[in-house]
Design an enzyme around this catalytic site. Structure first.
Site, short mmCIF file in Angstrom:
data_model
loop_
_atom_site.label_atom_id
_atom_site.label_comp_id
_atom_site.label_asym_id
_atom_site.label_seq_id
_atom_site.Cartn_x
_atom_site.Cartn_y
_atom_site.Cartn_z
N MET A 72 0.83 -1.16 -0.12
CA MET A 72 0.14 0.01 0.00
C MET A 72 0.85 1.17 0.01
O MET A 72 1.55 1.45 0.83
CB MET A 72 -1.05 0.05 1.23
CG MET A 72 -1.97 -1.12 0.90
SD MET A 72 -3.15 -1.23 2.57
CE MET A 72 -4.16 0.26 2.28
N CYS B 222 -2.35 -1.05 -10.19
CA CYS B 222 -2.79 0.30 -9.74
C CYS B 222 -3.58 1.05 -10.62
O CYS B 222 -3.22 1.33 -11.79
CB CYS B 222 -1.51 1.19 -9.37
SG CYS B 222 -1.76 2.77 -8.52
N GLY C 225 -8.98 -8.52 -1.67
CA GLY C 225 -10.09 -7.79 -1.66
C GLY C 225 -11.33 -7.76 -0.56
O GLY C 225 -11.88 -8.95 -0.47
N ARG D 146 -6.55 -2.52 3.30
CA ARG D 146 -7.24 -1.53 4.40
C ARG D 146 -7.68 -1.84 5.65
O ARG D 146 -7.59 -1.13 6.50
CB ARG D 146 -8.38 -0.77 3.35
CG ARG D 146 -7.93 -0.08 2.16
CD ARG D 146 -9.25 -0.06 1.17
NE ARG D 146 -9.58 -1.12 0.69
CZ ARG D 146 -10.85 -1.22 0.12
NH1 ARG D 146 -11.46 -0.17 -0.22
NH2 ARG D 146 -11.00 -2.42 -0.58
C1 LIG Z 1 -3.98 3.88 0.12
C2 LIG Z 1 -3.73 2.68 -0.87
C3 LIG Z 1 -2.44 2.40 -1.54
C4 LIG Z 1 -2.01 1.34 -2.26
N1 LIG Z 1 -0.94 1.10 -2.72
C5 LIG Z 1 -0.87 -0.01 -3.40
C6 LIG Z 1 0.42 -0.29 -4.03
O1 LIG Z 1 1.57 0.37 -3.85
N2 LIG Z 1 0.68 -1.34 -4.69
C7 LIG Z 1 -0.30 -2.27 -4.97
O2 LIG Z 1 -0.34 -3.35 -5.47
N3 LIG Z 1 -1.70 -2.12 -4.45
C8 LIG Z 1 -1.81 -1.28 -3.73
N4 LIG Z 1 -3.13 -0.86 -3.26
C9 LIG Z 1 -4.17 -1.93 -3.34
C10 LIG Z 1 -4.36 -2.93 -2.25
O3 LIG Z 1 -2.86 -3.53 -2.09
C11 LIG Z 1 -5.29 -3.96 -2.35
O4 LIG Z 1 -5.12 -4.43 -3.48
C12 LIG Z 1 -6.78 -3.27 -2.17
O5 LIG Z 1 -6.87 -2.25 -1.25
C13 LIG Z 1 -7.79 -4.31 -2.00
O6 LIG Z 1 -7.42 -5.17 -0.66
P1 LIG Z 1 -8.32 -4.48 0.67
O7 LIG Z 1 -9.71 -4.56 0.20
O8 LIG Z 1 -8.08 -5.76 1.42
O9 LIG Z 1 -7.97 -3.24 1.05
C14 LIG Z 1 -3.47 0.45 -2.43
C15 LIG Z 1 -4.55 0.62 -1.87
C16 LIG Z 1 -4.80 1.87 -1.13
C17 LIG Z 1 -6.17 1.83 -0.36
#
Ligand SMILES: Cc1cc2nc3c(=O)[nH]c(=O)nc-3n(C[C@H](O)[C@H](O)[C@H](O)COP(=O)(O)O)c2cc1C
Length: 363
Positions: free
Chosen positions: A18, A102, A248, A272
């Protein structure tokens, strides 16, 4: 190859990459108070690294408590990816991951991240380049052999390698290769398991993380775990050795294990739900007890102190990036909005301590 992926528990639950979040201090806190089975850095831009932007080495700081740790790269220039993969291996990471997911305009709009879904041939060249970088490293090349890295930049890389507790590069007897993985989304405008995901599986990454949304969806709607299951079915049909990682909306380790078992993925990544929850990889529920709030407040202060310790001597230092973490920690506390208003104005851990003490949150 030292392939840590093979030694992970099945199913595994890891911390997702993230940007602006999974820096050295947060990763340290997560690994101290919880047990992610693996952890990713924030993504780092390969073209920037190849322009010797020293500040881009900051997201690649880590310590031994965080293993296995995977460095994530993004960009659109295969040769920059090759050199960056050498750098990642020299820094001692356990794996290198390519961001193809991304959706941010500044990234995908420029043809990197999820923008690569529209340019599959370039995506394949990038995977090849990263694999080449890893084998170049194994065959004895290091940053100082890369045309784009200045000697000053290489010195910084080597210094950072040793800060992570590793021996100087000159003393390495045998170099091992590191696994190459990919993190992506289901598709660009609509899910495209049979096209995009199949193409990635054909490139044989060690692991493929699929966030169950398309680029167009960004973070809207629910992650489509049925589609993630289709990825698993496709991998089976292709006799693929690639591990499939689902991602996700997972809120806890228990939920992650349940989702992994139901959809037959090898593991899941949590993103998150780790914000403000340093116990997310162990404990399931947050309590509302004042003892628990005090514990979180104490960790918030520790996080702020660690942030200062890690970055305050660096050029253009700012306390700002840690403020959002402080706000996340105190979510749901009585008087949370007043505390938050004060925390987001702090400029040092001393100020954080003052605010938290004033609310009786520190012992
Ligand atoms: C603030 C933020 C920054 C993120 N930065 C990256 C990143 O640097 N590389 C990446 O592959 N995904 C990034 N993501 C996506 C997350 O790794 C993840 O795929 C996405 O949040 C869904 O998972 P979750 O529902 O568990 O949050 C980011 C998401 C957020 C909200």
């Amino acid at each position: 190859m030292t392939n840590f992926w093979q030694n992970l528990p099945q199913p595994f639950v890891g911390m997702a990459p993230m940007d602006g979040v999974t820096d050295q201090p947060l990763r340290h806190i997560l690994c101290k108070y919880s047990s992610p089975d693996l952890i990713f850095t924030e993504f780092v831009n390969v073209e920037g690294l190849c322009h010797n932007a020293k500040q881009l080495l900051r997201p690649l700081l880590y310590d031994g408590s965080q293993r296995p740790i995977v460095a994530q790269l993004y960009g659109k220039t295969p040769e920059s990816f090759r050199q960056a993969a050498i750098l990642v291996a020299q820094l001692g990471f356990d794996g290198v991951d390519i961001n193809m997911g991304c959706p941010a305009k500044s990234v995908a709009g420029a043809g990197s991240g999820a923008g690569l879904i529209k340019n599959p041939q370039l995506a394949l060249q990038i995977i090849k380049a990263v694999k080449k970088g890893v084998s170049d490293w194994q065959n004895g090349l290091s940053c100082s052999d890369c045309t784009d890295f200045s000697s000053d930049f290489c010195k910084q890389v080597e210094k950072q390698r040793q800060q992570a507790g590793l021996q100087p590069i000159k003393e390495i007897k045998q170099r091992s290769s590191i696994p190459v993985s990919i993190k992506t989304r289901l598709g660009h405008d609509s899910k495209d398991v049979g096209g995009w995901i199949k193409l990635l599986l054909e490139a044989k990454p060690t692991a493929l993380t699929v966030h169950g949304r398309t680029l167009k969806q960004a973070y809207k709607g629910k992650a489509d775990w049925e589609a993630i299951f289709q990825v698993v079915a496709l991998a089976k049909e292709m006799n693929s050795d690639t591990l499939i990682v689902g991602n996700g909306d997972v809120q806890s380790r228990t939920e992650g294990i349940r989702a992994a078992q139901k959809h037959q993925v090898n593991g899941v990544l949590i993103g998150r739900a780790a914000q403000g929850n340093p116990f997310v990889f162990d404990k399931d529920t947050f309590t509302t007890s004042s003892t628990f709030h005090k514990q979180l407040a104490t960790i918030a202060l520790e996080h702020a102190q660690l942030f200062e310790e890690t970055f305050s001597t660096q050029e253009k230092y700012s306390f700002l990036p840690v403020r959002k973490h402080l706000a996340w920690y105190i979510k749901g506390f009585p008087q949370a909005s007043q505390i938050r208003q004060q925390l987001v104005q702090t400029n040092s851990s001393k100020e954080v301590e003052k605010v938290l003490s004033a609310y009786g949150l520190l012992n």
